[in-house]
Design a protein around this motif. Structure first.
Motif, PDB file in Angstrom:
ATOM      1  N   ALA A  88     -42.036 -30.003 -20.896  1.00 23.63           N
ATOM      2  CA  ALA A  88     -41.650 -28.806 -20.404  1.00 23.63           C
ATOM      3  C   ALA A  88     -40.517 -28.452 -20.997  1.00 23.63           C
ATOM      4  N   LEU A  89     -39.442 -29.515 -21.371  1.00 22.32           N
ATOM      5  CA  LEU A  89     -38.175 -29.125 -22.136  1.00 22.32           C
ATOM      6  C   LEU A  89     -38.466 -28.727 -23.641  1.00 22.32           C
ATOM      7  N   LEU A  90     -39.355 -29.058 -24.259  1.00 24.53           N
ATOM      8  CA  LEU A  90     -39.454 -28.545 -25.602  1.00 24.53           C
ATOM      9  C   LEU A  90     -39.341 -27.189 -25.943  1.00 24.53           C
ATOM     10  N   VAL A  91     -39.736 -26.362 -24.881  1.00 26.61           N
ATOM     11  CA  VAL A  91     -39.478 -24.816 -25.179  1.00 26.61           C
ATOM     12  C   VAL A  91     -38.034 -24.334 -25.056  1.00 26.61           C
ATOM     13  N   ASP A  92     -37.392 -24.964 -24.415  1.00 30.49           N
ATOM     14  CA  ASP A  92     -36.004 -24.590 -24.155  1.00 30.49           C
ATOM     15  C   ASP A  92     -35.220 -25.103 -25.317  1.00 30.49           C
TER      16      ASP A  92
END
Length: 285
Positions: free
Chosen positions: A37-41
């Motif tokens: 989930a942190l990859l987008v940010d």
């Protein structure tokens, strides 16, 4: 400039740290153990800060329950124009077990109650099944060293890989157990056995005398040709499905004579259709 992301995943002990290090050496900004989930940010931050810096990260079972988000995250990033390559590293269970025995490292899924490595590998494969199916490249590291792995990863990310299907041929002795993870296992125990020829008993399938002996028998030639035809059929079908590696195991009683010779002959017959690597598991026993 479109952002570029390489996601490295795979089994613990299959070489993910080596692969990530190879990408760092060729200019990638590298991160380990990033929740999906942190990859987008992170991609958004990297684009604004470093103007399209190439990024590589490892995503594996250490992500816990967030690993289940990987498919939706990858689809989201692709919809934003991010260029993504997913590389999955795998190895046969017996190889992974040997590596753990050598390093004495703790498996990421181990607990105080459950530390049996065989069971942990089964669970790890289950958890990684979705990302494995999504992968653009699957590299089996069972029979390659760290230098070969680094070279293969760099070849993939630099866009020079033709995704040639690889055949791993392994001779073995049934008396020492079946190889784990083989796609095909062929039994050569019904063929004439050089072991019972006194002058050949202490030799192996690489020796000219054993080769000459086995070449006398039409049934040996017929067997090699039929096995070769089966593997070539598999190569054609598996290539269409995107499979990159086929494991073929050839067994005889002790793994020194017939299986070694047959594996060597198959290697020569198959080199026109695939990249072939060969090993003889039990030849020194």
């Amino acid at each position: 400039m479109a952002a570029e992301l390489v996601v490295i995943s795979g089994m613990s002990g299959a070489g993910k740290t080596t692969a990530l290090g190879a990408l760092e050496d060729v200019g990638y900004f590298c991160m380990d153990n990033i929740p999906p989930a942190l990859l987008v940010d992170i991609l958004s931050l990297m684009n604004s800060t470093f103007n399209g810096k190439k990024i590589a990260t490892i995503v594996d079972v250490r992500a816990g329950q967030t690993l289940g988000q990987i498919k939706s995250v990858i689809e989201d990033l692709k919809s934003q124009g991010v260029l993504i390559k997913i590389i999955f590293l795998d190895a046969k269970d017996d190889v992974l077990i040997n590596r753990y025995n050598l390093t004495r490292r703790r498996h990421p899924l181990s607990t105080e109650k459950d530390q049996e490595i065989e069971k942990l590998l089964v669970e790890e494969r289950r958890l990684l099944q979705e990302i494995r199916e999504m992968s653009d490249y699957v590299i089996d590291t069972s029979l390659i060293n760290t230098h070969q792995l680094r070279s293969e990863v760099i070849t993939i990310v630099e866009g020079k890989s033709e995704r040639v299907l690889k055949i791993f041929l392994e001779s073995f002795g049934f008396k020492y157990g079946l190889p784990l993870g083989a796609d095909f296992v062929f039994d050569a125990r019904f063929l004439p056995n050089p072991y019972y020829v006194e002058s050949l008993a202490d030799k192996n399938g690489n020796d000219p005398e054993v080769i000459e002996y086995l070449q006398r028998f039409d049934i040996v030639k017929e067997y090699i040709n039929k096995v070769s035809d089966i593997i070539k059929m598999a190569i054609e079908s598996y290539s269409k499905e995107g499979k990159s590696v086929i494991y073929v195991a050839i067994g005889c009683s002790g793994g020194k004579h017939r299986s070694v010779y047959i594996a060597n002959e198959l290697s020569e017959l198959l080199r026109k259709d695939a990249s072939v690597r060969i090993s003889h598991r039990d030849i020194q026993r």
